[in-house]
Design an enzyme around this catalytic site. Structure first.
Site, PDB file in Angstrom:
ATOM      1  N   HIS A   1      36.212  40.543  46.340  1.00 53.44           N
ATOM      2  CA  HIS A   1      35.857  39.251  46.350  1.00 53.44           C
ATOM      3  C   HIS A   1      37.177  38.354  46.867  1.00 53.44           C
ATOM      4  O   HIS A   1      38.106  38.377  46.732  1.00 53.44           O
ATOM      5  CB  HIS A   1      35.508  38.742  44.985  1.00 53.44           C
ATOM      6  CG  HIS A   1      34.133  39.418  44.422  1.00 53.44           C
ATOM      7  ND1 HIS A   1      34.165  39.947  43.023  1.00 53.44           N
ATOM      8  CD2 HIS A   1      33.094  39.860  45.056  1.00 53.44           C
ATOM      9  CE1 HIS A   1      32.995  40.575  42.862  1.00 53.44           C
ATOM     10  NE2 HIS A   1      32.408  40.631  43.959  1.00 53.44           N
TER      11      HIS A   1
ATOM     12  N   GLU B   1      39.460  36.040  45.216  1.00 52.21           N
ATOM     13  CA  GLU B   1      40.456  36.639  44.269  1.00 52.21           C
ATOM     14  C   GLU B   1      41.558  36.996  44.947  1.00 52.21           C
ATOM     15  O   GLU B   1      42.175  38.458  44.773  1.00 52.21           O
ATOM     16  CB  GLU B   1      39.579  37.569  43.480  1.00 52.21           C
ATOM     17  CG  GLU B   1      38.271  37.170  42.907  1.00 52.21           C
ATOM     18  CD  GLU B   1      37.322  38.207  42.308  1.00 52.21           C
ATOM     19  OE1 GLU B   1      37.767  39.243  42.427  1.00 52.21           O
ATOM     20  OE2 GLU B   1      36.251  37.895  42.080  1.00 52.21           O
TER      21      GLU B   1
ATOM     22  N   HIS C   1      39.988  42.738  40.161  1.00 53.32           N
ATOM     23  CA  HIS C   1      39.209  41.291  40.394  1.00 53.32           C
ATOM     24  C   HIS C   1      40.220  40.366  39.726  1.00 53.32           C
ATOM     25  O   HIS C   1      41.052  40.687  39.063  1.00 53.32           O
ATOM     26  CB  HIS C   1      37.770  41.653  39.921  1.00 53.32           C
ATOM     27  CG  HIS C   1      36.853  42.337  40.771  1.00 53.32           C
ATOM     28  ND1 HIS C   1      35.982  41.957  41.488  1.00 53.32           N
ATOM     29  CD2 HIS C   1      36.794  43.714  40.863  1.00 53.32           C
ATOM     30  CE1 HIS C   1      35.324  43.043  42.185  1.00 53.32           C
ATOM     31  NE2 HIS C   1      35.970  44.028  41.849  1.00 53.32           N
TER      32      HIS C   1
ATOM     33  N   GLU D   1      40.002  42.810  35.586  1.00 49.88           N
ATOM     34  CA  GLU D   1      39.892  41.284  35.780  1.00 49.88           C
ATOM     35  C   GLU D   1      41.340  40.824  35.663  1.00 49.88           C
ATOM     36  O   GLU D   1      41.605  40.664  34.355  1.00 49.88           O
ATOM     37  CB  GLU D   1      38.763  40.655  34.975  1.00 49.88           C
ATOM     38  CG  GLU D   1      37.501  41.069  35.282  1.00 49.88           C
ATOM     39  CD  GLU D   1      36.871  40.414  36.704  1.00 49.88           C
ATOM     40  OE1 GLU D   1      37.503  39.771  37.287  1.00 49.88           O
ATOM     41  OE2 GLU D   1      35.730  40.876  36.855  1.00 49.88           O
TER      42      GLU D   1
HETATM   43  O1  0X9 Z   1      30.863  40.293  38.901  1.00 45.51           O
HETATM   44  C1  0X9 Z   1      31.888  41.134  39.392  1.00 45.51           C
HETATM   45  O2  0X9 Z   1      31.629  41.697  40.456  1.00 45.51           O
HETATM   46  C2  0X9 Z   1      33.095  41.202  38.696  1.00 45.51           C
HETATM   47  N1  0X9 Z   1      33.568  39.978  38.241  1.00 45.51           N
HETATM   48  S1  0X9 Z   1      34.217  38.825  39.217  1.00 45.51           S
HETATM   49  O3  0X9 Z   1      34.122  37.752  38.411  1.00 45.51           O
HETATM   50  N2  0X9 Z   1      35.415  39.139  39.869  1.00 45.51           N
HETATM   51  O4  0X9 Z   1      33.241  38.698  40.104  1.00 45.51           O
HETATM   52  C3  0X9 Z   1      32.660  42.328  37.461  1.00 45.51           C
HETATM   53  C4  0X9 Z   1      32.050  43.543  37.636  1.00 45.51           C
HETATM   54  C5  0X9 Z   1      32.328  44.227  36.457  1.00 45.51           C
HETATM   55  N3  0X9 Z   1      31.389  45.464  36.748  1.00 45.51           N
HETATM   56  C6  0X9 Z   1      30.577  45.692  35.820  1.00 45.51           C
HETATM   57  N4  0X9 Z   1      29.899  44.587  34.755  1.00 45.51           N
HETATM   58  N5  0X9 Z   1      30.092  46.839  36.138  1.00 45.51           N
HETATM   59 ZN    ZN Z   2      35.650  40.132  41.652  1.00 48.51          ZN
END
Ligand code: 0X9
Ligand code: ZN
Ligand code: CA
Length: 429
Positions: free
Chosen positions: A161, A164, A288, A364
């Site tokens: 992303h 980030e 992330h 994260e």
């Molecule tokens: O939404 C996302 O892609 C991730 N969070 S972010 O704020 N960096 O965009 C989290 C991904 C977590 N993975 C799963 N929930 N499988």
């Molecule tokens: Zn992310």
């Protein structure tokens, strides 16, 4: 995207709205009184919330989002667009456009410097190219780096992303630390010599450059979508349970969590897929921000992860959290993604574990919430965030080394150049 908030009325409201062009120019940062938009309320999963500050919520909004808010009678104000250029100052002067953070060309130069400084230990590989033709780099770190030895393989990924930025710095600093400390720190020497650690600090180079030069809040890659909008969310584009439902990802191109037209439709995620397919990783971390949480599959559904590898994966999440916290007391929670965060389908870790059985983590990084700065970590926090995360990374690599079982030799190990070298030396005595 930290929180994807959905409020109940959206579904019926959006249907009646004018189509949303989704051009980047139409994205505007707005703010509104936080109490007007309850965070836990179910509904508008498209809202891309940046941070909460002094009782106001800041949101990257599409015209559709703004129309929805209008229809709900929620008042908002337009915020001045922040281009991403840092205020003039020593950091900006000394560290380029984005201060101490790395841009794509700065990262490229640094990886090549590390390779040149540590020729036997660091090797730059090109895993593929982004849509706009930038390289997706992998730095391999190991003794005898030019040989594919029978050693535990571990992978650290950064920056799926664009906004980030800290997620580039942490894996890059891990690489630097391993290389610079191998001769002075026996723990680092063991890790370097007994593993093949791969660092891919920038999966989304086009997005990062866009975030630095044009629009600080950019998240996705830079795919020109059919409807005139830009970008696919690379962390919704992997092939395991891709597009399973519309809450874990979006079919709408202008959405911040658009999944793309097909699994691995994007060259950036396809490069990771092809690379991982060629190797045998025993552990994977995808960095992330933000949230201070260590997540493992499944993300696609609230189905408890079980079966082969699941127990080790869970135990390692707890172990990493503990090591990290021991460094200076920073608490990173841990848990299965679909319970601890929100549903996502097509993310890196579900695919790594689902298709390859690799214990895989989304970490994260700091801060913990949008109220503590969201995507904007002070440059002075880069090193402390790295050092505490180094503890978790070393712990993971060491565990991979501990569980690694070399392939059974059939007495013809002399066919492998690396084994022939040591076997030959021993045999000569
Ligand atoms: O939404 C996302 O892609 C991730 N969070 S972010 O704020 N960096 O965009 C989290 C991904 C977590 N993975 C799963 N929930 N499988
Ligand atoms: Zn992310
Ligand atoms: Ca080696």
């Amino acid at each position: 995207m930290k929180r994807i908030i959905v409020f109940a009325l959206t579904a019926c409201l959006t249907a009646s709205l004018a189509p949303d062009s989704g051009h980047t120019d139409d994205l505007r940062v707005i703010s509104l009184e936080a109490r007007l938009l309850p965070r836990e309320a179910p509904a508008a999963r498209e809202l891309d919330i940046l941070m909460e500050k002094d009782g106001r919520l800041y949101i990257v909004s599409t015209p559709r989002d703004r129309a929805t808010l209008d229809a709900l009678g929620i008042r908002f104000a337009f915020e001045p667009s922040y281009s991403g250029l840092p205020a003039a100052g020593p950091a900006a002067a000394g560290g380029g456009l984005n201060g101490d953070y790395h841009s794509y060309p700065e990262l490229e130069a640094e990886l090549l410097e590390l390779e040149a400084a540590y020729p036997g230990l660091a090797a730059v590989h090109i895993l593929g190219q982004s849509l706009e033709g930038r390289n997706i780099y992998g730095l391999k770190i190991s003794d005898n780096v030019g040989l594919d030895e029978d050693e535990a393989e571990v992978l650290f990924l950064g920056c799926h992303h664009a906004r980030e930025w800290i997620s580039v710095e942490v894996p890059l600093l891990i690489a630097r630390h391993l290389l610079e400390n191998r001769t002075v720190d026996s723990r680092v020497r063991d890790v370097v010599d007994r593993s093949e650690t791969w660092i891919v600090p920038l999966v989304n180079p086009d997005g990062l450059e866009y975030s630095i030069h044009v629009y600080r809040y950019w998240r996705k890659n830079r795919r020109a979508n059919d409807d005139g909008s830009f970008g696919v969310d690379l962390n919704r584009n992997y092939g395991y349970e891709w597009g399973r439902d519309n809450s874990g990802s979006s079919p709408l191109p202008q959405s911040a969590v658009y999944r793309g037209t097909a699994p691995f439709s994007e060259p950036e995620s396809a490069a990771v897929r092809d690379f991982v397919g060629l190797r045998s990783f025993l552990g994977l971390v995808s960095y992330h921000s933000y949230g201070q949480i260590i997540l493992y599959p499944w993300g696609y559904a609230r189905i408890p992860v079980e079966g082969e590898g699941a127990e080790r994966m869970k135990a390692l999440a707890e172990g990493m959290s503990g090591r990290l916290e021991a460094y200076r007391g920073t608490r990173y929670a841990f848990g299965q993604a679909s319970y601890s965060l929100y549903l996502t389908n097509g993310d890196t870790t579900d695919w790594a574990f689902g298709d390859h059985g690799i214990p895989a983590y989304t970490i994260e990084l700091s801060p913990v919430s949008d109220q503590d700065g969201g995507f904007f970590n002070a440059e002075t926090e880069i090193l402390p965030i790295f050092y505490e995360n180094l503890e978790a990374a070393l712990y993971l690599i060491e565990d991979c080394i501990a569980v690694y079982v070399p392939p059974a030799t059939d007495g013809r190990a002399e066919n492998r150049p690396d084994n022939r070298a040591s076997g030959g030396a021993r045999g000569g005595r």
